[in-house]
Motif scaffolding. Structure first.
Motif, PDB file in Angstrom:
ATOM      1  N   LEU A  16      -9.327 -37.222 -14.434  1.00 40.18           N
ATOM      2  CA  LEU A  16      -8.976 -36.564 -15.694  1.00 40.18           C
ATOM      3  C   LEU A  16      -9.755 -37.195 -16.844  1.00 40.18           C
ATOM      4  O   LEU A  16     -10.353 -36.501 -17.664  1.00 40.18           O
ATOM      5  CB  LEU A  16      -7.465 -36.688 -15.964  1.00 40.18           C
ATOM      6  N   THR A  19     -13.523 -36.210 -16.471  1.00 37.10           N
ATOM      7  CA  THR A  19     -13.833 -34.809 -16.798  1.00 37.10           C
ATOM      8  C   THR A  19     -13.520 -34.506 -18.260  1.00 37.10           C
ATOM      9  O   THR A  19     -14.286 -33.805 -18.923  1.00 37.10           O
ATOM     10  CB  THR A  19     -13.060 -33.846 -15.892  1.00 37.10           C
ATOM     11  N   PHE A  20     -12.387 -35.027 -18.757  1.00 38.80           N
ATOM     12  CA  PHE A  20     -12.021 -34.688 -20.130  1.00 38.80           C
ATOM     13  C   PHE A  20     -12.986 -35.309 -21.134  1.00 38.80           C
ATOM     14  O   PHE A  20     -13.395 -34.653 -22.098  1.00 38.80           O
ATOM     15  CB  PHE A  20     -10.581 -35.100 -20.441  1.00 38.80           C
ATOM     16  N   LEU A  23     -16.019 -33.252 -20.952  1.00 43.27           N
ATOM     17  CA  LEU A  23     -15.832 -31.989 -21.664  1.00 43.27           C
ATOM     18  C   LEU A  23     -15.901 -32.212 -23.169  1.00 43.27           C
ATOM     19  O   LEU A  23     -16.557 -31.455 -23.890  1.00 43.27           O
ATOM     20  CB  LEU A  23     -14.476 -31.380 -21.290  1.00 43.27           C
ATOM     21  N   TYR A  24     -15.254 -33.286 -23.635  1.00 42.41           N
ATOM     22  CA  TYR A  24     -15.251 -33.570 -25.065  1.00 42.41           C
ATOM     23  C   TYR A  24     -16.680 -33.754 -25.569  1.00 42.41           C
ATOM     24  O   TYR A  24     -17.066 -33.185 -26.589  1.00 42.41           O
ATOM     25  CB  TYR A  24     -14.421 -34.834 -25.351  1.00 42.41           C
ATOM     26  N   LEU A  26     -19.469 -32.685 -24.191  1.00 40.39           N
ATOM     27  CA  LEU A  26     -20.185 -31.411 -24.115  1.00 40.39           C
ATOM     28  C   LEU A  26     -19.812 -30.493 -25.273  1.00 40.39           C
ATOM     29  O   LEU A  26     -20.678 -29.851 -25.882  1.00 40.39           O
ATOM     30  CB  LEU A  26     -19.863 -30.704 -22.797  1.00 40.39           C
ATOM     31  N   MET A  27     -18.511 -30.428 -25.557  1.00 42.03           N
ATOM     32  CA  MET A  27     -18.050 -29.569 -26.645  1.00 42.03           C
ATOM     33  C   MET A  27     -18.587 -30.065 -27.985  1.00 42.03           C
ATOM     34  O   MET A  27     -19.152 -29.314 -28.758  1.00 42.03           O
ATOM     35  CB  MET A  27     -16.509 -29.536 -26.700  1.00 42.03           C
ATOM     36  N   VAL A  30     -22.711 -30.054 -27.810  1.00 38.30           N
ATOM     37  CA  VAL A  30     -23.470 -28.850 -27.461  1.00 38.30           C
ATOM     38  C   VAL A  30     -22.778 -27.573 -27.938  1.00 38.30           C
ATOM     39  O   VAL A  30     -23.267 -26.878 -28.825  1.00 38.30           O
ATOM     40  CB  VAL A  30     -23.726 -28.780 -25.936  1.00 38.30           C
ATOM     41  N   SER A  31     -21.641 -27.291 -27.340  1.00 36.77           N
ATOM     42  CA  SER A  31     -21.055 -25.962 -27.541  1.00 36.77           C
ATOM     43  C   SER A  31     -20.617 -25.706 -28.976  1.00 36.77           C
ATOM     44  O   SER A  31     -20.940 -24.671 -29.551  1.00 36.77           O
ATOM     45  CB  SER A  31     -19.864 -25.777 -26.609  1.00 36.77           C
ATOM     46  N   ILE A  32     -19.869 -26.652 -29.552  1.00 38.05           N
ATOM     47  CA  ILE A  32     -19.345 -26.411 -30.901  1.00 38.05           C
ATOM     48  C   ILE A  32     -20.466 -26.280 -31.925  1.00 38.05           C
ATOM     49  O   ILE A  32     -20.470 -25.326 -32.697  1.00 38.05           O
ATOM     50  CB  ILE A  32     -18.308 -27.495 -31.273  1.00 38.05           C
ATOM     51  N   ARG A  34     -23.411 -25.267 -31.446  1.00 40.76           N
ATOM     52  CA  ARG A  34     -24.149 -24.033 -31.170  1.00 40.76           C
ATOM     53  C   ARG A  34     -23.392 -22.820 -31.716  1.00 40.76           C
ATOM     54  O   ARG A  34     -23.958 -21.993 -32.425  1.00 40.76           O
ATOM     55  CB  ARG A  34     -24.346 -23.891 -29.662  1.00 40.76           C
ATOM     56  N   ILE A  35     -22.102 -22.740 -31.348  1.00 39.53           N
ATOM     57  CA  ILE A  35     -21.310 -21.593 -31.823  1.00 39.53           C
ATOM     58  C   ILE A  35     -21.172 -21.661 -33.342  1.00 39.53           C
ATOM     59  O   ILE A  35     -21.315 -20.656 -34.035  1.00 39.53           O
ATOM     60  CB  ILE A  35     -19.916 -21.575 -31.157  1.00 39.53           C
ATOM     61  N   GLY A  36     -20.948 -22.866 -33.835  1.00 41.91           N
ATOM     62  CA  GLY A  36     -20.817 -23.040 -35.278  1.00 41.91           C
ATOM     63  C   GLY A  36     -22.072 -22.577 -36.011  1.00 41.91           C
ATOM     64  O   GLY A  36     -21.982 -21.920 -37.049  1.00 41.91           O
ATOM     65  N   VAL A  38     -24.228 -20.325 -34.989  1.00 40.78           N
ATOM     66  CA  VAL A  38     -24.295 -18.856 -34.949  1.00 40.78           C
ATOM     67  C   VAL A  38     -23.373 -18.258 -36.008  1.00 40.78           C
ATOM     68  O   VAL A  38     -23.760 -17.365 -36.768  1.00 40.78           O
ATOM     69  CB  VAL A  38     -23.904 -18.343 -33.538  1.00 40.78           C
ATOM     70  N   LEU A  39     -22.145 -18.786 -36.084  1.00 40.42           N
ATOM     71  CA  LEU A  39     -21.178 -18.258 -37.047  1.00 40.42           C
ATOM     72  C   LEU A  39     -21.651 -18.502 -38.481  1.00 40.42           C
ATOM     73  O   LEU A  39     -21.547 -17.635 -39.341  1.00 40.42           O
ATOM     74  CB  LEU A  39     -19.812 -18.922 -36.839  1.00 40.42           C
TER      75      LEU A  39
END
Lengths: 162, 240
Positions: A16, A19-20, A23-24, A26-27, A30-32, A34-36, A38-39
């Motif tokens: 846990l 992985t967590f 994930l944190y 990565l988020m 990378v992900s946050i 990127r999405i941020g 775009v928005l």
């Protein structure tokens, strides 16, 4: 229940955590972003377009205002021109009328004078004719020629009495 | 037929042991890894084209982002922005754990109390640390509400303290119990379908309904877990 079996607590906690945390990261990395991005880009574009639209609208409003001002100005100018022309024409007409009136009254006066003269002349001729008629009448009746002066006087007196 | 709790059994895939501690890669760990991979792929695939007008996937990625962002803005306020990555990771991890668990033959790691308790405890610990970091010893005022008569302190302080300390347990048990009970119900009803033969269509129809409900619960519990974390965070930042 297998959930309460402590044998598998440690492997679950370990994985846990792995992985967590993974994930944190990565988020967060990378992900946050990127999405941020775009928005944000979309929001920026929307804001940009809105401000552009607002600017264009302001331009249009300004153009309309200029047009309306020009319209009002030319309307005022036209009004002034019409008024001036009407005034000038009225003035001219008045002048001409006065001139014509003056000429006419002059002519009337001249005509009246002529009539008066003609009348006087006519009256004089009437007097002469009356005197002549009176003389002829007296000669016929009395057979003698009357005195000219007395005759004229008598005629004048008679005419005066009329 | 397998027992309804069979599905929660942990099966080591790769046995690992370090320093006498068992850290075997189990089916639970496998689905945690799968979940992290799916979340990352879902979010990255969604916004790969960075379209101005989003497509289906991008809409969903943006939706989940904005959903959590709004949740933080409404429940924590502007100061909550710093914790957005953590809250977002928490929400996605629980949500995907619950949803992947709905696929037959998978493993639901959120149905294990140790997992939900670890997550809840991290939230509890984090929130408490943030509270003390922001307010210092003044954070103890949290256990005695403003304006309450001083005489009520002997009653109020223990109550507030117990309610504060029970937060990680309620958070953990809520998620664990919802997931566990849901899966047991599905399993038991599915057992009836087989056992009742032709008449099994009745429990089958019921099973279909419960499955829809379970999907709802999967999303709802992820939401509840996250929003409660947000509320605790709000308490730590703003003190009531």
């Amino acid at each position: 229940m297998p959930q309460f079996d402590p044998t598998f607590f440690s492997p679950q906690l370990f994985w846990l955590a792995v992985t967590f945390i993974g994930l944190y990261v990565l988020m967060a990395r990378v992900s946050i972003p990127r999405i941020g991005a775009v928005l944000e880009e979309r929001q920026r574009r929307i804001d940009e377009n809105l401000s552009k639209a607002a600017a264009l609208k302001a331009d249009t409003d300004a153009a309309i205002e200029v047009y309306e001002r020009a319209l009002a100005e030319s309307r005022g100018k036209a009004q002034a021109m019409i008024k001036e022309t009407v005034d000038r024409m009225a003035h001219e007409a008045e002048n001409r009328q006065r001139e014509v009136g003056a000429r006419l009254s002059e002519q009337i006066k001249a005509g009246e004078a002529r009539i008066e003269a003609a009348k006087a002349q006519a009256l004089a001729s009437v007097r002469e004719v009356a005197a002549e008629v009176a003389r002829a009448t007296v000669e016929r009746i009395t057979g003698q020629t009357p005195d000219d002066a007395r005759l004229t006087e008598a005629v004048a007196t008679a005419m005066e009495k009329r | 037929m397998a027992s309804p709790v069979e599905q929660f059994k942990i099966k080591p895939i790769i046995p690992i042991e370090i320093g006498g501690i068992d850290i075997s890669f189990t089916n639970s760990a496998l689905f945690m890894v799968v979940s992290v991979a799916l979340i990352t792929v879902f979010l990255s695939y969604g916004v790969r084209s960075r379209a101005m007008v989003p497509g289906r996937w991008q809409s969903m990625a943006e939706l989940s982002y904005e959903f959590v962002a709004n949740m933080i803005r409404d429940n924590v306020g502007a100061e909550g922005r710093r914790y957005f990555p953590f809250i977002f990771a928490l929400f996605m991890f629980v949500l995907f754990g619950n949803l992947i668990g709905m696929i037959p033959l998978t493993f639901t790691y959120t149905s294990h109390i140790i997992v939900t308790f670890a997550l809840a405890f991290v939230v509890f610990l984090g929130v408490t640390v943030i509270g003390f970091a922001r307010h210092g010893l003044h954070f103890f005022r949290f256990f005695f509400p403003h304006g309450a008569p001083i005489l009520t302190a002997p009653i109020l302080i223990p109550i507030e303290l117990i309610s504060y300390l029970s937060r990680p347990f309620s958070l953990a048990v809520r998620l664990f119990a919802n997931m566990t009970v849901g899966h047991i119900i599905l399993k038991v009803i599915a057992g009836f379908v087989v056992a009742m033969g032709v008449a099994g269509v009745v429990p089958l129809a019921f099973l279909a309904g419960v499955t829809v409900l379970e999907f709802g619960i999967a999303v709802l519990q992820a939401y509840v877990f996250t929003i409660l974390s947000c509320i605790y965070l709000h308490d730590a930042i703003h003190m009531h």
